[in-house]
Design an enzyme around this catalytic site. Structure first.
Site, PDB file in Angstrom:
ATOM      1  N   ASN A  46      41.967  36.920  43.545  1.00  0.00           N
ATOM      2  CA  ASN A  46      43.032  37.673  42.862  1.00  0.00           C
ATOM      3  C   ASN A  46      44.205  37.974  43.788  1.00  0.00           C
ATOM      4  O   ASN A  46      45.041  38.816  43.481  1.00  0.00           O
ATOM      5  CB  ASN A  46      42.486  39.006  42.341  1.00  0.00           C
ATOM      6  CG  ASN A  46      41.507  38.800  41.197  1.00  0.00           C
ATOM      7  OD1 ASN A  46      41.723  37.955  40.337  1.00  0.00           O
ATOM      8  ND2 ASN A  46      40.436  39.550  41.200  1.00  0.00           N
ATOM      9  N   HIS A 132      38.863  45.589  29.788  1.00  0.00           N
ATOM     10  CA  HIS A 132      38.009  45.497  30.973  1.00  0.00           C
ATOM     11  C   HIS A 132      36.830  46.484  30.872  1.00  0.00           C
ATOM     12  O   HIS A 132      36.953  47.555  30.272  1.00  0.00           O
ATOM     13  CB  HIS A 132      38.844  45.822  32.214  1.00  0.00           C
ATOM     14  CG  HIS A 132      38.145  45.555  33.498  1.00  0.00           C
ATOM     15  ND1 HIS A 132      37.515  46.532  34.225  1.00  0.00           N
ATOM     16  CD2 HIS A 132      37.961  44.404  34.189  1.00  0.00           C
ATOM     17  CE1 HIS A 132      36.990  46.007  35.316  1.00  0.00           C
ATOM     18  NE2 HIS A 132      37.249  44.710  35.323  1.00  0.00           N
ATOM     19  N   GLU A 174      45.847  46.555  28.256  1.00  0.00           N
ATOM     20  CA  GLU A 174      46.124  45.973  29.576  1.00  0.00           C
ATOM     21  C   GLU A 174      47.438  45.206  29.526  1.00  0.00           C
ATOM     22  O   GLU A 174      47.779  44.630  28.494  1.00  0.00           O
ATOM     23  CB  GLU A 174      44.985  45.014  29.967  1.00  0.00           C
ATOM     24  CG  GLU A 174      43.675  45.753  30.173  1.00  0.00           C
ATOM     25  CD  GLU A 174      42.497  44.834  30.472  1.00  0.00           C
ATOM     26  OE1 GLU A 174      42.695  43.737  31.023  1.00  0.00           O
ATOM     27  OE2 GLU A 174      41.378  45.236  30.142  1.00  0.00           O
ATOM     28  N   SER A 178      42.441  40.340  31.901  1.00  0.00           N
ATOM     29  CA  SER A 178      41.816  39.765  33.086  1.00  0.00           C
ATOM     30  C   SER A 178      41.120  38.441  32.838  1.00  0.00           C
ATOM     31  O   SER A 178      41.062  37.609  33.731  1.00  0.00           O
ATOM     32  CB  SER A 178      40.831  40.764  33.694  1.00  0.00           C
ATOM     33  OG  SER A 178      39.884  41.183  32.735  1.00  0.00           O
ATOM     34  N   ASP A 203      46.594  49.700  31.657  1.00  0.00           N
ATOM     35  CA  ASP A 203      45.965  49.126  32.853  1.00  0.00           C
ATOM     36  C   ASP A 203      46.760  47.874  33.196  1.00  0.00           C
ATOM     37  O   ASP A 203      46.701  46.878  32.467  1.00  0.00           O
ATOM     38  CB  ASP A 203      44.499  48.794  32.521  1.00  0.00           C
ATOM     39  CG  ASP A 203      43.793  48.017  33.635  1.00  0.00           C
ATOM     40  OD1 ASP A 203      44.474  47.414  34.482  1.00  0.00           O
ATOM     41  OD2 ASP A 203      42.553  47.997  33.627  1.00  0.00           O
ATOM     42  N   HIS A 206      46.566  43.316  36.591  1.00  0.00           N
ATOM     43  CA  HIS A 206      46.968  41.923  36.838  1.00  0.00           C
ATOM     44  C   HIS A 206      48.464  41.684  36.633  1.00  0.00           C
ATOM     45  O   HIS A 206      48.937  40.565  36.803  1.00  0.00           O
ATOM     46  CB  HIS A 206      46.165  40.979  35.938  1.00  0.00           C
ATOM     47  CG  HIS A 206      44.708  41.019  36.238  1.00  0.00           C
ATOM     48  ND1 HIS A 206      44.124  40.254  37.216  1.00  0.00           N
ATOM     49  CD2 HIS A 206      43.700  41.777  35.723  1.00  0.00           C
ATOM     50  CE1 HIS A 206      42.832  40.511  37.277  1.00  0.00           C
ATOM     51  NE2 HIS A 206      42.556  41.439  36.373  1.00  0.00           N
ATOM     52  N   LYS A 238      44.373  43.278  43.708  1.00  0.00           N
ATOM     53  CA  LYS A 238      44.862  42.008  43.146  1.00  0.00           C
ATOM     54  C   LYS A 238      46.093  41.580  43.953  1.00  0.00           C
ATOM     55  O   LYS A 238      45.977  41.197  45.090  1.00  0.00           O
ATOM     56  CB  LYS A 238      45.187  42.173  41.663  1.00  0.00           C
ATOM     57  CG  LYS A 238      44.147  42.957  40.869  1.00  0.00           C
ATOM     58  CD  LYS A 238      42.912  42.181  40.540  1.00  0.00           C
ATOM     59  CE  LYS A 238      41.982  42.998  39.664  1.00  0.00           C
ATOM     60  NZ  LYS A 238      40.605  42.594  39.733  1.00  0.00           N
TER      61      LYS A 238
HETATM   62  C1  PLP Z   1      41.949  44.739  34.163  1.00  0.00           C
HETATM   63  C2  PLP Z   1      41.172  45.369  35.268  1.00  0.00           C
HETATM   64  N1  PLP Z   1      41.084  46.704  35.315  1.00  0.00           N
HETATM   65  C3  PLP Z   1      40.384  47.320  36.282  1.00  0.00           C
HETATM   66  C4  PLP Z   1      39.744  46.610  37.266  1.00  0.00           C
HETATM   67  C5  PLP Z   1      38.936  47.347  38.294  1.00  0.00           C
HETATM   68  O1  PLP Z   1      39.657  47.434  39.476  1.00  0.00           O
HETATM   69  P1  PLP Z   1      38.914  47.462  40.897  1.00  0.00           P
HETATM   70  O2  PLP Z   1      38.443  46.072  41.154  1.00  0.00           O
HETATM   71  O3  PLP Z   1      39.973  47.911  41.833  1.00  0.00           O
HETATM   72  O4  PLP Z   1      37.799  48.428  40.780  1.00  0.00           O
HETATM   73  C6  PLP Z   1      39.852  45.217  37.281  1.00  0.00           C
HETATM   74  C7  PLP Z   1      39.263  44.410  38.370  1.00  0.00           C
HETATM   75  O5  PLP Z   1      38.243  43.956  38.479  1.00  0.00           O
HETATM   76  C8  PLP Z   1      40.547  44.574  36.239  1.00  0.00           C
HETATM   77  O6  PLP Z   1      40.605  43.244  36.175  1.00  0.00           O
END
Ligand code: PLP
Length: 384
Positions: A46, A132, A174, A178, A203, A206, A238
């Site tokens: 990422n 997610h 989001e 993801s 969120d 990405h 990321k």
């Molecule tokens: C869309 C999304 N939100 C949250 C997370 C969680 O973030 P982190 O990996 O910093 O715990 C991720 C990553 O895996 C993600 O892809």
């Protein structure tokens, strides 16, 4: 749970071709990786902008360790919030235009706090069907319940908003999904939320660093102002090349989270050395438009070659380019065959994606070389 039940669950996972393995990876320059002594082109990371290995970021990490030490030695409201945390928070506010931010040890923890703290008990959480796991898990624990709207579908969201009294929904989505790499119509969603007085939580894990002016994110790219989001969550793991997460919002929302957000209050603050390095990564991310341009060039090249090769791409304009396979076993076999050709591309299988939607999820990076992308598409073409 007793051990026999665990063994039973594990053997079922294996039979369904859904058991996952973990490898010790050694990152190399140019978006490559060494695993068990063999070098691979890495198309599953990422590190979208190549900041994880940037010499200036690594120098800042060393400087941060020398000046501030490894650990914060405390939770943020006791002794864990240091000068380096404040400097990173200020840099994020200056970049993104929000009043204040709170830092978390992971994006997962940030999402848990955002939903669990900001959704009142008599409000229902409405979230996208492909959200997610960190959002879904938080929603599942919400006393006011939750509903999922169809992926990126404003009509479906509208139907759910109508079912609730005005002011009794909280909407979560989001900026860039993801596993699919696509984005919702955020401007349309913000307008709908305003109509039903539903706070919008985003969120942008990405989107941050990759989309918008100076990489401010998908919300900024789509013309939203900070005030149209009740809170923005993103992470450092990321495009910013590190680890940890944050929530950005108005001063009132942040103070509320600071007082009532249990993942924030009762957890050791991020490493100050890491925060110092993240601050350098933020600076480079803002100023180095060439990284985003290079990523776009790689994306253009990949799409052109993949379309010409007839690969079953999922429509996505982001650095996440999924190639749909369907069957989990076939996906695993393709991933293994790619490894034999020197390409590391993890098979994404249920429960991360729905049954029958297993995929090779390609992630592109500014750190790659155009030649790597040609090698990838040629290998995929041969295997498909
Ligand atoms: C869309 C999304 N939100 C949250 C997370 C969680 O973030 P982190 O990996 O910093 O715990 C991720 C990553 O895996 C993600 O892809």
């Amino acid at each position: 749970m007793d051990l026999a039940s665990m063994q039973q669950a594990l053997s079922e996972r294996r039979q369904q071709q859904l058991h996952r393995n973990q490898f010790a990876m050694q990152p190399l320059p140019d978006g490559m990786v060494r695993v068990q002594g063999k070098d691979y082109l890495n198309f599953s990371g990422n590190d979208y902008l190549g900041l994880a290995q940037d010499p200036a970021v690594l120098a800042a990490l060393t400087e941060g360790a020398a000046r501030f030490g490894l650990g914060s030695s405390g939770s943020p409201l006791v002794t864990g919030h240091h000068y380096a945390h404040q400097a990173l928070s200020d840099a994020l506010c200056d970049w993104l235009g929000f009043d204040e931010v709170l830092l978390f040890s992971s994006g997962f923890a940030a999402n848990q706090t955002m939903l669990q703290t900001l959704a009142a008990q008599d409000e229902r959480i409405l979230l996208d069907k492909l959200s997610h796991a960190s959002l879904i898990d938080a929603a599942k624990h919400h006393a006011g319940g939750f509903k999922r709207f169809l992926h990126n579908d404003l009509t479906s969201l509208h139907q759910l908003l109508i079912q609730q009294a005005t002011g009794k929904s909280v909407v979560v989505t989001e900026g860039v999904f993801s596993m699919d790499g696509d984005s919702p119509d955020l401007a349309g969603m913000a307008a709908l939320c305003a109509l039903y007085q539903a706070p919008l939580l985003l969120d942008d894990a990405h989107g941050l660093g990759v989309c918008g002016n100076e990489g401010r994110g998908s919300w900024q790219q789509q013309g939203l102002a900070p005030a149209q989001l009740q809170a923005l969550m993103a992470n450092f793991g990321k495009a910013l090349g590190g680890s940890g997460g944050f929530i950005a919002a108005s001063a009132t929302v942040i103070d509320y989270l600071r007082q009532f957000g249990r993942h924030y209050i009762y957890s050791t603050a991020l490493s100050p050395a890491l925060c110092w390095a993240q601050q350098k990564a933020v600076q480079l991310c803002r100023q180095d438009d060439w990284r985003r341009e290079r990523l776009q060039q790689h994306l253009g090249l990949f799409q052109q070659l993949a379309q010409a090769a007839g690969l079953p791409l999922v429509a996505s304009g982001s650095a996440i380019q999924p190639v749909l396979v369907g069957d989990a076993g076939r996906c695993l076999a393709l991933s293994q065959a790619l490894k034999e050709k020197g390409i590391w591309l993890t098979a994404i299988r249920p429960p991360t994606v729905a049954a029958g939607k297993a995929r090779l999820r390609i992630t592109l990076s500014a750190a790659h070389q155009p030649e790597h992308i040609r090698t990838l598409v040629a290998a995929l073409q041969e295997l498909f």
